[in-house]
Design a protein around this motif. Structure first.
Motif, PDB file in Angstrom:
ATOM      1  N   ARG A 141      37.865  40.978  45.801  1.00 19.81           N
ATOM      2  CA  ARG A 141      39.149  41.479  45.296  1.00 19.81           C
ATOM      3  C   ARG A 141      40.179  40.353  45.230  1.00 19.81           C
ATOM      4  NH1 ARG A 141      39.034  47.163  45.376  1.00 19.81           N
ATOM      5  NH2 ARG A 141      37.244  47.954  46.575  1.00 19.81           N
ATOM      6  N   GLU A 142      41.136  40.552  44.362  1.00 25.12           N
ATOM      7  CA  GLU A 142      42.215  39.572  44.211  1.00 25.12           C
ATOM      8  C   GLU A 142      43.553  40.289  44.330  1.00 25.12           C
ATOM      9  OE1 GLU A 142      42.704  35.837  41.404  1.00 25.12           O
ATOM     10  OE2 GLU A 142      43.194  37.677  40.305  1.00 25.12           O
ATOM     11  N   GLY A 143      44.400  39.790  45.236  1.00 24.09           N
ATOM     12  CA  GLY A 143      45.721  40.354  45.411  1.00 24.09           C
ATOM     13  C   GLY A 143      46.729  39.710  44.479  1.00 24.09           C
ATOM     14  N   LEU A 144      47.998  40.008  44.700  1.00 28.55           N
ATOM     15  CA  LEU A 144      49.050  39.412  43.883  1.00 28.55           C
ATOM     16  C   LEU A 144      49.022  37.898  44.001  1.00 28.55           C
ATOM     17  CD1 LEU A 144      51.910  41.900  44.787  1.00 28.55           C
ATOM     18  CD2 LEU A 144      50.760  41.722  42.566  1.00 28.55           C
ATOM     19  N   ASN A 193      44.114  29.269  48.229  1.00 33.76           N
ATOM     20  CA  ASN A 193      43.117  28.387  47.628  1.00 33.76           C
ATOM     21  C   ASN A 193      42.295  27.735  48.735  1.00 33.76           C
ATOM     22  OD1 ASN A 193      44.701  26.299  48.671  1.00 33.76           O
ATOM     23  ND2 ASN A 193      45.496  25.662  46.677  1.00 33.76           N
ATOM     24  N   MET A 194      41.445  26.775  48.388  1.00 35.20           N
ATOM     25  CA  MET A 194      40.570  26.185  49.388  1.00 35.20           C
ATOM     26  C   MET A 194      41.319  25.321  50.397  1.00 35.20           C
ATOM     27  SD  MET A 194      37.556  26.304  50.492  1.00 35.20           S
ATOM     28  CE  MET A 194      36.631  27.042  49.152  1.00 35.20           C
ATOM     29  N   ARG A 195      42.556  24.978  50.109  1.00 36.54           N
ATOM     30  CA  ARG A 195      43.368  24.230  51.079  1.00 36.54           C
ATOM     31  C   ARG A 195      44.218  25.160  51.932  1.00 36.54           C
ATOM     32  NH1 ARG A 195      43.464  21.320  46.429  1.00 36.54           N
ATOM     33  NH2 ARG A 195      45.429  22.232  45.741  1.00 36.54           N
ATOM     34  N   GLY A 196      44.064  26.464  51.745  1.00 39.45           N
ATOM     35  CA  GLY A 196      44.838  27.427  52.509  1.00 39.45           C
ATOM     36  C   GLY A 196      46.253  27.595  51.995  1.00 39.45           C
ATOM     37  N   GLU A 197      46.522  27.127  50.779  1.00 36.89           N
ATOM     38  CA  GLU A 197      47.852  27.247  50.180  1.00 36.89           C
ATOM     39  C   GLU A 197      47.962  28.563  49.408  1.00 36.89           C
ATOM     40  OE1 GLU A 197      48.255  22.446  49.261  1.00 36.89           O
ATOM     41  OE2 GLU A 197      47.398  23.817  47.772  1.00 36.89           O
ATOM     42  N   VAL A 198      49.166  29.115  49.353  1.00 38.64           N
ATOM     43  CA  VAL A 198      49.408  30.331  48.583  1.00 38.64           C
ATOM     44  C   VAL A 198      49.558  29.962  47.114  1.00 38.64           C
ATOM     45  CG1 VAL A 198      50.936  32.295  48.230  1.00 38.64           C
ATOM     46  CG2 VAL A 198      50.513  31.464  50.540  1.00 38.64           C
ATOM     47  N   VAL A 199      48.714  30.557  46.276  1.00 40.27           N
ATOM     48  CA  VAL A 199      48.732  30.277  44.836  1.00 40.27           C
ATOM     49  C   VAL A 199      48.650  31.602  44.079  1.00 40.27           C
ATOM     50  CG1 VAL A 199      47.677  27.991  45.119  1.00 40.27           C
ATOM     51  CG2 VAL A 199      46.209  29.990  44.776  1.00 40.27           C
ATOM     52  N   PRO A 200      48.938  31.605  42.774  1.00 42.00           N
ATOM     53  CA  PRO A 200      48.890  32.845  42.005  1.00 42.00           C
ATOM     54  C   PRO A 200      47.521  33.521  42.048  1.00 42.00           C
ATOM     55  CG  PRO A 200      50.070  31.166  40.779  1.00 42.00           C
ATOM     56  CD  PRO A 200      49.469  30.488  41.975  1.00 42.00           C
ATOM     57  N   LEU A 247      55.106  36.074  51.024  1.00 42.30           N
ATOM     58  CA  LEU A 247      54.007  35.611  50.179  1.00 42.30           C
ATOM     59  C   LEU A 247      52.735  35.420  50.996  1.00 42.30           C
ATOM     60  CD1 LEU A 247      55.744  33.118  47.711  1.00 42.30           C
ATOM     61  CD2 LEU A 247      54.941  35.450  47.264  1.00 42.30           C
ATOM     62  N   GLU A 248      52.860  34.869  52.212  1.00 41.50           N
ATOM     63  CA  GLU A 248      51.689  34.758  53.090  1.00 41.50           C
ATOM     64  C   GLU A 248      51.124  36.151  53.380  1.00 41.50           C
ATOM     65  OE1 GLU A 248      49.768  32.755  54.925  1.00 41.50           O
ATOM     66  OE2 GLU A 248      50.583  30.758  54.585  1.00 41.50           O
ATOM     67  N   LEU A 249      52.003  37.105  53.643  1.00 39.90           N
ATOM     68  CA  LEU A 249      51.564  38.462  53.932  1.00 39.90           C
ATOM     69  C   LEU A 249      50.788  39.051  52.760  1.00 39.90           C
ATOM     70  CD1 LEU A 249      51.546  41.014  55.672  1.00 39.90           C
ATOM     71  CD2 LEU A 249      53.825  41.536  54.812  1.00 39.90           C
ATOM     72  N   LEU A 250      51.198  38.740  51.554  1.00 40.71           N
ATOM     73  CA  LEU A 250      50.556  39.300  50.366  1.00 40.71           C
ATOM     74  C   LEU A 250      49.192  38.695  50.076  1.00 40.71           C
ATOM     75  CD1 LEU A 250      53.632  39.729  47.973  1.00 40.71           C
ATOM     76  CD2 LEU A 250      52.443  41.494  49.304  1.00 40.71           C
ATOM     77  N   THR A 251      48.778  37.698  50.860  1.00 33.82           N
ATOM     78  CA  THR A 251      47.398  37.202  50.750  1.00 33.82           C
ATOM     79  C   THR A 251      46.449  38.032  51.615  1.00 33.82           C
ATOM     80  OG1 THR A 251      47.584  35.636  52.605  1.00 33.82           O
ATOM     81  CG2 THR A 251      48.239  34.833  50.426  1.00 33.82           C
TER      82      THR A 251
END
Length: 533
Positions: A60-63, A67-74, A173-177
């Motif tokens: 599944r994909e959220g909002l 990514n593989m570096r643990g960064e929040v991305v679209p 944004l972290e929460l939305l991951t």
């Protein structure tokens, strides 16, 4: 996020590998990866474990995503904006986002999903993470006058989602991951819940879709042709194997049967590093290994007893000798490297000698009424892994020196955590918590008296609860950090849970695997990986 591991039955690797090698001849790329255990569920609104998170990142994909570096991305949202007061967010969804059956992913699907997890009928353990959303708390607590329609998540267009907050939330944004915010397909959710063993019932929107689910053997995911970025997904099939028998997993890795593992047997760490070199990867992780004390029952409701047990544990010995240097001694609830924080609260005896700690522990137990003629008898529960067993044995030996008699109750992970979740009686229980987002609140909320899903030891302190509420209402990040630090100091002084170790990420990584990077989040989305021939 709950850390769980389990022992599994021997896997039918030969048959699975034969089938996937045949596929490889037909140019299908198959990735074999170990997982922490079998999932209890693949419903994102009912999950709580690391093993489930690894699967859900692929399904599944959220909002937004990691990514593989643990960064929040679209993720499904290709862009977003925040209002000047920080209380309103607008997410613009990709018009080409689709479910695995070809249906478009709409903003209304996210509205349905947020309402579903906060509906008290769903029984979601993670629902209180979403309390920053407007009206989420009264809805979830079924307060008089609350209604799902009042939730601050609305679709203002087919591809526009708006989220209104009770207060500015620096970690939104972290929460939305997190898996609790993942969308479900409204039309198929009921069927998937009623017949969870049928892969065709699970309509997902991630890079992969469920193909096979064989408990205690494997879970197969195939590439989702409708995924918006399918052209850049290099691996056709990923097969997850429950692999908490770490020694067996290491053997299978060395035999080429696994490309990746999520843990390493601590007693083999040094020899594996000598043999495998940089295929052994160790990195920092936002996670803490605890012993939960049942502070709702005597004698563990006595702070003297809890402190004595904590004092007597030689964390340095356990980290170095039991875990082979792959874990760090923990003297605080909140792990290092956490965001939105300053100095963490730590136990005041950290720099005392082992002898000083033991003498104080004996005095405390004596003052609580325990001694040679009346020893403290403890039942210590843990889920089965070699590392957990060796840890329990070391602690029991250390406690024995202060007159504590320890009996073990060892079960598989599903039994262990189900027992704790359902309110089973216990004295001391192993627990692990993996940060869901980089903020101290995600560790401290475990101790709130109204957190019935995760406050396993039934700890309650009105002053602590008040501070957590005060921090939630504080708009200034620096002031908020100070309030949380005060709350942190309360739980570290009362020790309803004994912090034992801070985790590291520990992986065996095949040289064939391309794109892997360790990160603080422990996120390993298959869509960003590829395999060399």
């Amino acid at each position: 996020m709950l850390d769980v591991t389990r022992r599994t039955a021997p896997l039918a690797f030969a048959a699975i590998l034969a089938a996937t090698r045949a596929e490889a001849v037909q140019s299908r790329i198959v990735f074999h990866r170990g997982n922490d255990g079998d999932p209890e569920t693949l419903d994102p609104h009912k999950t709580s474990t690391v093993a489930e998170a690894h699967l859900l990142r692929d399904l599944r994909e959220g909002l937004v995503i990691h990514n593989m570096r643990g960064e929040v991305v679209p993720g499904v949202a290709e862009s977003w904006t925040m209002s000047p007061d920080g209380k309103s967010w607008r997410f613009n969804l990709r018009p080409n986002a689709k479910w695995s059956n070809g249906d478009p992913v709409r903003a209304a699907d996210f509205v349905y999903s947020f309402r579903r997890i906060l509906d008290p009928e769903t029984g979601a353990r993670y629902a209180n993470l979403l309390y920053p959303i407007r009206n989420a708390e009264p809805i979830h607590k079924a307060s008089t006058g609350s209604a799902l329609d009042d939730l601050g998540v609305v679709a203002s267009g087919e591809h526009v989602l708006e989220i209104a907050l009770e207060r500015p939330t620096p970690y939104l944004l972290e929460l939305l991951t997190h898996q609790s915010t993942l969308p479900v397909h409204p039309a198929s959710t009921a069927k998937a819940t009623q017949e969870p063993g049928r892969p065709e019932n699970w309509i997902t929107n991630g890079a992969y879709m469920l193909k096979e689910f064989a408990p205690n053997s494997h879970i197969r995911l195939d590439r989702n042709p409708h995924f918006h970025d399918a052209a850049n997904v290099k691996i056709d099939t990923v097969i997850f194997y429950p692999a908490s028998d770490l020694v067996a997993a290491a053997r299978r890795f060395q035999a080429g049967e696994l490309h990746l593992t999520t843990d390493i047997p601590a007693d083999q760490f040094k020899q594996l590093r000598q043999k495998l070199g940089d295929q052994v990867r160790i990195g920092p992780y936002l996670a803490t290994y605890f012993l939960i004390l049942n502070s709702a029952k005597p004698p563990f409701d006595d702070a003297r007893v809890r402190r004595a047990l904590s004092l007597q544990i030689d964390r340095e010995f356990i980290a170095d000798r039991v875990w082979g240097g792959t874990m760090l001694p923990a003297y605080g609830v909140v792990p290092p490297h956490i965001g939105n924080y300053g100095e963490r609260a730590e136990l005041d005896f950290r720099h005392n000698s082992v002898l000083e700690r033991e003498e104080e522990a004996k005095r405390l137990l004596a003052s609580a009424g325990f001694g040679n003629s009346f020893p403290l008898r403890i039942e210590y529960r843990f889920n089965t892994t070699d590392n957990n067993r060796h840890t329990a044995e070391a602690i029991a030996e250390q406690w024995h020196a202060i007159g504590v008699e320890t009996r073990f109750v060892e079960t598989d992970y599903r039994t262990h955590f189900a027992y704790l979740r359902e309110g089973g009686d216990f004295d001391v229980a192993r627990y692990g918590w993996i940060g869901d987002y980089s903020d101290p609140q995600n560790f401290l909320f475990l101790f709130q008296s109204d957190n019935v899903g995760f406050n396993i030891g039934k700890y309650g302190n009105p002053q602590f609860d008040s501070l957590m509420k005060l921090a939630a209402d504080e708009l200034d990040i620096s002031k908020r950090a100070l309030i949380l630090r005060e709350a942190d100091s309360i739980v570290i002084s009362e020790e309803p849970w004994i912090p034992l170790l801070h985790y590291s990420t520990k992986n065996l990584v095949s040289p064939k695997l391309v794109g892997f990077e360790q990160n603080l989040r422990g996120a390993i989305p298959t869509r960003f990986l590829s395999l060399k021939a």
